[in-house]
Every structure is written in C-alpha cells, then in structure tokens.
Design a protein around this motif. Structure first.
Motif, PDB file in Angstrom:
ATOM      1  N   TYR A 187       0.836  -1.203   0.000  1.00  0.00           N
ATOM      2  CA  TYR A 187       0.000   0.000   0.000  1.00  0.00           C
ATOM      3  C   TYR A 187       0.869   1.250   0.000  1.00  0.00           C
ATOM      4  O   TYR A 187       2.072   1.203   0.285  1.00  0.00           O
ATOM      5  CB  TYR A 187      -0.964   0.010   1.183  1.00  0.00           C
ATOM      6  CG  TYR A 187      -0.373  -0.343   2.539  1.00  0.00           C
ATOM      7  CD1 TYR A 187       0.164   0.634   3.368  1.00  0.00           C
ATOM      8  CD2 TYR A 187      -0.381  -1.656   3.002  1.00  0.00           C
ATOM      9  CE1 TYR A 187       0.679   0.322   4.618  1.00  0.00           C
ATOM     10  CE2 TYR A 187       0.139  -1.987   4.244  1.00  0.00           C
ATOM     11  CZ  TYR A 187       0.670  -0.993   5.048  1.00  0.00           C
ATOM     12  OH  TYR A 187       1.186  -1.317   6.276  1.00  0.00           O
ATOM     13  N   THR A 188       0.240   2.352  -0.377  1.00  0.00           N
ATOM     14  CA  THR A 188       0.907   3.654  -0.404  1.00  0.00           C
ATOM     15  C   THR A 188       0.229   4.568   0.605  1.00  0.00           C
ATOM     16  O   THR A 188      -1.004   4.634   0.670  1.00  0.00           O
ATOM     17  CB  THR A 188       0.827   4.277  -1.805  1.00  0.00           C
ATOM     18  OG1 THR A 188       1.423   3.387  -2.756  1.00  0.00           O
ATOM     19  CG2 THR A 188       1.572   5.600  -1.858  1.00  0.00           C
ATOM     20  N   ILE A 189       1.058   5.255   1.379  1.00  0.00           N
ATOM     21  CA  ILE A 189       0.572   6.185   2.398  1.00  0.00           C
ATOM     22  C   ILE A 189       0.828   7.611   1.928  1.00  0.00           C
ATOM     23  O   ILE A 189       1.937   7.930   1.486  1.00  0.00           O
ATOM     24  CB  ILE A 189       1.299   5.959   3.743  1.00  0.00           C
ATOM     25  CG1 ILE A 189       1.110   4.522   4.230  1.00  0.00           C
ATOM     26  CG2 ILE A 189       0.832   6.957   4.788  1.00  0.00           C
ATOM     27  CD1 ILE A 189       2.018   4.168   5.394  1.00  0.00           C
ATOM     28  N   GLU A 190      -0.170   8.463   2.027  1.00  0.00           N
ATOM     29  CA  GLU A 190       0.002   9.892   1.775  1.00  0.00           C
ATOM     30  C   GLU A 190      -0.394  10.657   3.031  1.00  0.00           C
ATOM     31  O   GLU A 190      -1.462  10.410   3.601  1.00  0.00           O
ATOM     32  CB  GLU A 190      -0.835  10.332   0.581  1.00  0.00           C
ATOM     33  CG  GLU A 190      -0.391   9.683  -0.728  1.00  0.00           C
ATOM     34  CD  GLU A 190      -1.160  10.190  -1.925  1.00  0.00           C
ATOM     35  OE1 GLU A 190      -0.966  11.362  -2.310  1.00  0.00           O
ATOM     36  OE2 GLU A 190      -1.965   9.405  -2.472  1.00  0.00           O
ATOM     37  N   LEU A 191       0.487  11.575   3.465  1.00  0.00           N
ATOM     38  CA  LEU A 191       0.255  12.323   4.695  1.00  0.00           C
ATOM     39  C   LEU A 191       0.508  13.809   4.478  1.00  0.00           C
ATOM     40  O   LEU A 191       1.414  14.205   3.744  1.00  0.00           O
ATOM     41  CB  LEU A 191       1.194  11.842   5.808  1.00  0.00           C
ATOM     42  CG  LEU A 191       1.027  10.413   6.341  1.00  0.00           C
ATOM     43  CD1 LEU A 191       2.156  10.096   7.309  1.00  0.00           C
ATOM     44  CD2 LEU A 191      -0.324  10.242   7.006  1.00  0.00           C
ATOM     45  N   LYS A 192      -0.316  14.622   5.146  1.00  0.00           N
ATOM     46  CA  LYS A 192      -0.032  16.047   5.248  1.00  0.00           C
ATOM     47  C   LYS A 192       0.803  16.291   6.503  1.00  0.00           C
ATOM     48  O   LYS A 192       0.866  15.442   7.393  1.00  0.00           O
ATOM     49  CB  LYS A 192      -1.345  16.831   5.327  1.00  0.00           C
ATOM     50  CG  LYS A 192      -2.214  16.687   4.096  1.00  0.00           C
ATOM     51  CD  LYS A 192      -3.526  17.446   4.272  1.00  0.00           C
ATOM     52  CE  LYS A 192      -4.424  17.267   3.062  1.00  0.00           C
ATOM     53  NZ  LYS A 192      -5.732  17.944   3.243  1.00  0.00           N
ATOM     54  N   LEU A 212       8.913   8.073  -0.815  1.00  0.00           N
ATOM     55  CA  LEU A 212       8.913   8.639  -2.164  1.00  0.00           C
ATOM     56  C   LEU A 212       9.032  10.156  -2.153  1.00  0.00           C
ATOM     57  O   LEU A 212       9.610  10.742  -3.077  1.00  0.00           O
ATOM     58  CB  LEU A 212       7.623   8.230  -2.892  1.00  0.00           C
ATOM     59  CG  LEU A 212       7.356   6.733  -3.026  1.00  0.00           C
ATOM     60  CD1 LEU A 212       6.043   6.497  -3.755  1.00  0.00           C
ATOM     61  CD2 LEU A 212       8.499   6.036  -3.754  1.00  0.00           C
ATOM     62  N   SER A 213       8.476  10.805  -1.134  1.00  0.00           N
ATOM     63  CA  SER A 213       8.576  12.257  -1.044  1.00  0.00           C
ATOM     64  C   SER A 213       8.352  12.697   0.388  1.00  0.00           C
ATOM     65  O   SER A 213       7.695  12.014   1.173  1.00  0.00           O
ATOM     66  CB  SER A 213       7.561  12.937  -1.978  1.00  0.00           C
ATOM     67  OG  SER A 213       6.241  12.625  -1.596  1.00  0.00           O
ATOM     68  N   GLY A 214       8.922  13.855   0.713  1.00  0.00           N
ATOM     69  CA  GLY A 214       8.717  14.457   2.022  1.00  0.00           C
ATOM     70  C   GLY A 214       9.692  13.974   3.078  1.00  0.00           C
ATOM     71  O   GLY A 214      10.606  13.181   2.821  1.00  0.00           O
ATOM     72  N   GLU A 215       9.478  14.488   4.285  1.00  0.00           N
ATOM     73  CA  GLU A 215      10.293  14.130   5.442  1.00  0.00           C
ATOM     74  C   GLU A 215       9.389  13.565   6.524  1.00  0.00           C
ATOM     75  O   GLU A 215       8.289  14.077   6.749  1.00  0.00           O
ATOM     76  CB  GLU A 215      11.041  15.353   5.966  1.00  0.00           C
ATOM     77  CG  GLU A 215      12.022  15.938   4.961  1.00  0.00           C
ATOM     78  CD  GLU A 215      12.735  17.172   5.499  1.00  0.00           C
ATOM     79  OE1 GLU A 215      12.444  17.563   6.663  1.00  0.00           O
ATOM     80  OE2 GLU A 215      13.549  17.745   4.764  1.00  0.00           O
ATOM     81  N   VAL A 216       9.853  12.522   7.179  1.00  0.00           N
ATOM     82  CA  VAL A 216       9.032  11.837   8.180  1.00  0.00           C
ATOM     83  C   VAL A 216       9.871  11.446   9.384  1.00  0.00           C
ATOM     84  O   VAL A 216      11.102  11.478   9.351  1.00  0.00           O
ATOM     85  CB  VAL A 216       8.388  10.553   7.593  1.00  0.00           C
ATOM     86  CG1 VAL A 216       7.474  10.880   6.435  1.00  0.00           C
ATOM     87  CG2 VAL A 216       9.454   9.550   7.160  1.00  0.00           C
ATOM     88  N   VAL A 247       3.925  14.117   2.006  1.00  0.00           N
ATOM     89  CA  VAL A 247       4.645  12.872   2.297  1.00  0.00           C
ATOM     90  C   VAL A 247       3.966  11.723   1.551  1.00  0.00           C
ATOM     91  O   VAL A 247       2.740  11.590   1.551  1.00  0.00           O
ATOM     92  CB  VAL A 247       4.664  12.586   3.811  1.00  0.00           C
ATOM     93  CG1 VAL A 247       5.097  11.149   4.095  1.00  0.00           C
ATOM     94  CG2 VAL A 247       5.580  13.570   4.526  1.00  0.00           C
ATOM     95  N   LYS A 248       4.789  10.895   0.906  1.00  0.00           N
ATOM     96  CA  LYS A 248       4.278   9.709   0.218  1.00  0.00           C
ATOM     97  C   LYS A 248       5.231   8.558   0.493  1.00  0.00           C
ATOM     98  O   LYS A 248       6.444   8.702   0.316  1.00  0.00           O
ATOM     99  CB  LYS A 248       4.149   9.970  -1.283  1.00  0.00           C
ATOM    100  CG  LYS A 248       3.346   8.914  -2.023  1.00  0.00           C
ATOM    101  CD  LYS A 248       2.942   9.419  -3.405  1.00  0.00           C
ATOM    102  CE  LYS A 248       1.949   8.491  -4.066  1.00  0.00           C
ATOM    103  NZ  LYS A 248       1.397   9.067  -5.320  1.00  0.00           N
ATOM    104  N   ILE A 249       4.675   7.425   0.919  1.00  0.00           N
ATOM    105  CA  ILE A 249       5.487   6.281   1.341  1.00  0.00           C
ATOM    106  C   ILE A 249       4.913   5.012   0.714  1.00  0.00           C
ATOM    107  O   ILE A 249       3.704   4.773   0.739  1.00  0.00           O
ATOM    108  CB  ILE A 249       5.492   6.139   2.870  1.00  0.00           C
ATOM    109  CG1 ILE A 249       6.077   7.394   3.523  1.00  0.00           C
ATOM    110  CG2 ILE A 249       6.281   4.913   3.306  1.00  0.00           C
ATOM    111  CD1 ILE A 249       5.935   7.421   5.034  1.00  0.00           C
ATOM    112  N   PHE A 250       5.797   4.190   0.169  1.00  0.00           N
ATOM    113  CA  PHE A 250       5.434   2.926  -0.477  1.00  0.00           C
ATOM    114  C   PHE A 250       5.813   1.792   0.475  1.00  0.00           C
ATOM    115  O   PHE A 250       6.984   1.654   0.842  1.00  0.00           O
ATOM    116  CB  PHE A 250       6.212   2.829  -1.792  1.00  0.00           C
ATOM    117  CG  PHE A 250       6.008   1.569  -2.577  1.00  0.00           C
ATOM    118  CD1 PHE A 250       4.808   1.304  -3.199  1.00  0.00           C
ATOM    119  CD2 PHE A 250       7.050   0.665  -2.724  1.00  0.00           C
ATOM    120  CE1 PHE A 250       4.639   0.146  -3.960  1.00  0.00           C
ATOM    121  CE2 PHE A 250       6.894  -0.486  -3.476  1.00  0.00           C
ATOM    122  CZ  PHE A 250       5.683  -0.745  -4.095  1.00  0.00           C
TER     123      PHE A 250
END
Length: 292
Positions: A187-192, A212-216, A247-250
C-alpha cells in the motif's frame, strides 16, 4: 506506550542506471543491499525517481525479453507505460494504476513509454517490483492483472491528514484488488504535515518502506525522500509522523518464502539446474513467439 517494531536498516539506492533506454532507476535491492533472500517474497526493487522526459516520436523503453519464475509489478505515479506480451495482453498504466504480470512458466514481454506521453514528454515516476513465486507455482500459467486507480482500496485518516491506497492484501480491514500467490500487503501512504499513522504488520512478515517524497519520523527516527527503511521481524507497531507536507510512502509487507533462490538475469528459480533449463528453453523457442 505500545511496543515499537525495531528498525534494522535505513539505506538509499545505489547510483542510477538505465534499463533499456527508457527507465533510469536506482536498484534498491538486490544490488543496493543484498536482500534477495532476506526480503522475500520481494526480490527486486527498481525505483525510477521523478525525471523529466523530453518529447520523442519514438517511444523509449525495453524491447522484447523473457521472464520465468516470478512476477513483475509496475506502479505508476507520473507518466504512462505501455505493455505488450506474447500471451495477448496489452495495456497502458497511467498515474495511480498498477500492472501485475505473472511470468511463472515463461513469458515474453516489452514495456515502453506510452506513445502520447512520449510525444508530449513530461515527468516520469515509476517503481518496478519483482515478486518471487514459491517452487510449487513457478510453472503456473502466465497471467496479467491490469489494476486501475479506481479499483484500489482506500482508507482515509482522521482530520483529513492523509490516506492509504491498498494494492494487495489489506490495511485496517480494507482489501486491495491484486491477487497474489503468497500473503502480502502492499500500500501507499500519503500524509499532510502533522499527520500520523501506525502500521501493525505480522511479526513474521518481512516489512520495509520506501519514502517517495517528504520528510518523516519513523518510530522517532528521521527519514527523508529516497530512504528505504527495513524493519526487524519482531512484534510491534510502526509509527509514522509527517514532518513536511506531501509525504508519500510505499510499503511492502509479505510472508517470507523460505526456499533457496537461484537468480540469473530474467529468470528466478530455486536451483542452478532450473536456471540452466530456463535459458535452454528460451533459446529453443519454448517461451513462445517474438511476434507481438
């Protein structure tokens, strides 16, 4: 505080290289880290990070080539890929879509930039994942799943802070559309910014994620774009906090296939003898026609 699943390793992919003339990828594994047996059923991850493609009247990509013993899964984030194989399958995957090809007993295919995307150009952003098959299924009939973004499972997070898109398996009881040979959750997670989510995956499943993008923050540790986070096979949750917008995470989580792996080029089998036979079968035309 709930038990936290420990992080085993955080790494980035090696220097990118061309696959054919259309895909500029970081091979996170097995080349970047030798995770071939450590991270089954996932045995290869090529990441084509966002890259501007110049317009071309001749679509670029990879010409006809064989596979046996596993599945290739392509995830489209930006741009479009076209696929043909000698089983009669043809499809285009657009942003949000997934192409799940089961090579199994043997298939010939080719993949390239979709014609209109190639003509216009634009940002190209993809992942190709190889999923191993257990020995009992390596000679199954080849198959093909064209999965559109509309078919994906969806979970919305509280306070409109993000969402989960499920391709395979399930998250929070919501199932993804992909059919798999062994248990897995993809699954892919997208977060603000400020959004949080906790993942609870089976302790025996191999678990990893590509940012994939952003900092977490992952279990309190900082993670950034292009980091791959591998977790130990222990009980516990994974707490993800968005430290930036977009933020996007695979995420990959799967039950290990505890069998020997013999990999060589486009074939993934269990023994060197099976690899030799795959090459012999290909050279003798047993993978079928090149005319597709």
């Amino acid at each position: 505080m709930p038990q936290i699943r420990p992080i085993e390793l955080i790494f980035t992919g090696p220097r990118p290289h061309w696959v054919g003339n259309g895909f500029y990828v970081n091979n996170y594994f097995p080349s970047g880290q030798n995770l071939l047996e450590r991270f089954t059923p996932f045995i290869l991850l090529d990441y084509n990070a966002p890259r501007e493609i110049k317009p071309s009247l001749t679509p670029k990509g990879v010409g006809q080539h064989p596979h046996r013993g596993f599945e290739t899964v392509t995830f489209a984030f930006e741009g479009a890929v076209e696929h043909h194989d000698n089983q009669g399958n043809h499809g285009i995957i657009y942003p949000g879509d997934v192409q799940w090809m089961t090579a199994a007993a043997g298939i010939m295919h080719k993949e390239y930039h979709e014609k209109e995307f190639s003509r216009v150009g634009g940002v190209f952003h993809m992942i190709q994942l190889w999923v191993n098959l257990p020995a009992k299924d390596k000679f199954a009939e080849p198959g093909y799943q064209a999965i559109t973004k509309e078919q994906m499972g969806k979970v919305s997070l509280p306070d409109e802070k993000g969402s989960i898109t499920i391709v395979a398996g399930e998250f929070d009881g919501v199932k993804g559309p992909a059919k798999t040979f062994t248990p897995m959750n993809i699954y892919t997670i997208e977060l603000k910014r400020g959004g949080t989510v906790t993942l609870i995956e089976p302790a025996n499943f191999n678990l990893g994620m590509l940012i994939l993008s952003g900092e977490v923050k992952v279990n309190g540790e900082a993670g950034k774009e292009k980091d791959f986070v591998l977790f130990k096979n222990e009980e516990g949750g994974v707490v993800i906090e968005a430290a930036s917008d977009d933020v996007k995470i695979f995420v990959l989580s799967g039950e290990p296939i505890d069998e020997p792996i013999a990999a060589g080029g486009p074939f993934v089998m269990n023994t060197r003898e099976e690899l030799r036979q795959a090459n012999e079968d290909f050279n003798n035309g047993k993978f079928g026609t090149f005319d597709f």
